[in-house]
Design an enzyme around this catalytic site. Sequence first.
Site, PDB file in Angstrom:
ATOM      1  N   GLU A  91      42.150  34.805  37.181  1.00 13.92           N
ATOM      2  CA  GLU A  91      41.913  35.392  38.560  1.00 13.92           C
ATOM      3  C   GLU A  91      41.378  34.392  39.679  1.00 13.92           C
ATOM      4  O   GLU A  91      41.018  33.385  39.330  1.00 13.92           O
ATOM      5  CB  GLU A  91      40.808  36.646  38.245  1.00 13.92           C
ATOM      6  CG  GLU A  91      41.318  37.458  37.538  1.00 13.92           C
ATOM      7  CD  GLU A  91      40.108  38.461  37.390  1.00 13.92           C
ATOM      8  OE1 GLU A  91      39.609  38.996  38.397  1.00 13.92           O
ATOM      9  OE2 GLU A  91      40.026  39.223  36.048  1.00 13.92           O
ATOM     10  N   CYS A 325      34.840  39.620  38.547  1.00 12.53           N
ATOM     11  CA  CYS A 325      35.377  38.561  37.765  1.00 12.53           C
ATOM     12  C   CYS A 325      35.821  38.807  36.380  1.00 12.53           C
ATOM     13  O   CYS A 325      34.906  39.343  35.624  1.00 12.53           O
ATOM     14  CB  CYS A 325      34.656  37.005  37.790  1.00 12.53           C
ATOM     15  SG  CYS A 325      35.605  35.840  37.476  1.00 12.53           S
TER      16      CYS A 325
END
Length: 352
Positions: A91, A325
């Site tokens: 990510e 996250c």
Amino acid sequence: MRIQDLHQQLTEIGAKPVHIGRVTRAWLNGQALDVGTRHQKTEDFLPLSVRNGLPAVSEALDSLVRLRSEHPGADGSARLLVELVDGQMVESVLLPRDGLCVSSQVGCAVGCVFCMTGRSGLLRQLGSAEIVAQVALARRFRPVKKVVFMGMGEPAHNLDNVLEAIDLLGTDGGIGHKNLVFSTVGDARVFERLPLQRVQPALALSLHSTDAALRRALLPRAPVFDPADLVELGERYARLVGYPIQYQWTLLQGINDSQDEMDGIIRLLRGKFAIMNVIPYNSLDDDEFQRPAAERIRQIMRYLHKSGVLTKVRNSAGQDIDGGCGQLRARAERIARDRRQPPQTSRPEPLC
């Protein structure tokens, strides 16, 4: 792929150092590799052999990262699910005010108990070119003037690749050194090597507790540091480079939001060249951890400010899309796993 692999590939097609620099800067800015300037055409600065070889180089660079999906947040951020050449995913996060958060590993070995990324363990390292490629990809969408290494992974566990990426971003990438932020749970090698680098980034240290036993419980596989010793190392680096240490504190209701912890922060950080970043936990419905109530967060901010500790609340970008996250990657992996599962067939009823 590492940065030197790119440079070697360019050398093999006849590029000189001046050409390598030009091509690298174009890539870092999200542009075509053979882009010219207002006053120069491509053929005026790139030899024919380089121009002929650039399509293969461009193909190799484009394969490093591919945008799998984009998830805009109401705060102006956008979480990017990025697929690597081997199908693994990481990510990146486009942040408000021209920032970008990048990943340095697929997964993470530290195993912070409140972190989705740590639940998968460490799957592999990212090469320096894969790290930088996240910046090149992001710059196709918007300007990037600050890069924080706070995405998936522990940068200290991939130190050579991360330092190579920081060096390139701080030179050909055109990013100010204090706008490159190296985030770590704390590792002796970081404090040994960062002061020796040509590009010395800002440092963010994950503190999360002033109680040594609780910190070990929250960060079970992090190097063992007494919080006071970690702060002392951070202070030394901050004075060396001339910009403050950022201390990260993921705020967990009933765990590290007590008055004793707040007093511990004051004891450790008052008078230090430091900023305390309080990050309220990004809660999901079925989490064992929860973020404190908004009023408690405001009380903490007022108390720390009044007591002489510069404190900022840093809400994780994209909280409105459950984009903490590792959560996007975990969701994508779950969907892919479900698709691979064969459909359940019901057992036929017996005839008698």
